[in-house]
Design a protein around this motif. Sequence first.
Motif: not given
Length: 60
Positions: A8-14, A32-48
């Motif tokens: 459940k945790i992995i499914t929520t974060l990926t 990836y999200y932090q409160d100080n990012f305001k309304d932005k949510v980032y997706i970290l992935t491999a560039s390829h």
Amino acid sequence: MIESSFDKIITTLTVRLKDFLNNDYIGSGVIYYQDNFKDKVYILTASHCLFIDGDQFQFQ
């Protein structure tokens, strides 16, 4: 029981990256999200994962 909690945790974060033209999955990422990012949510992935030719990095 513990594996179910981890699933459940992995499914929520990926996320799975999908090529909508071919309807194929091309990779995965982590949300990836932090409160100080305001309304932005980032997706970290491999560039390829974002290039048609994979590790050649010529065609996005």
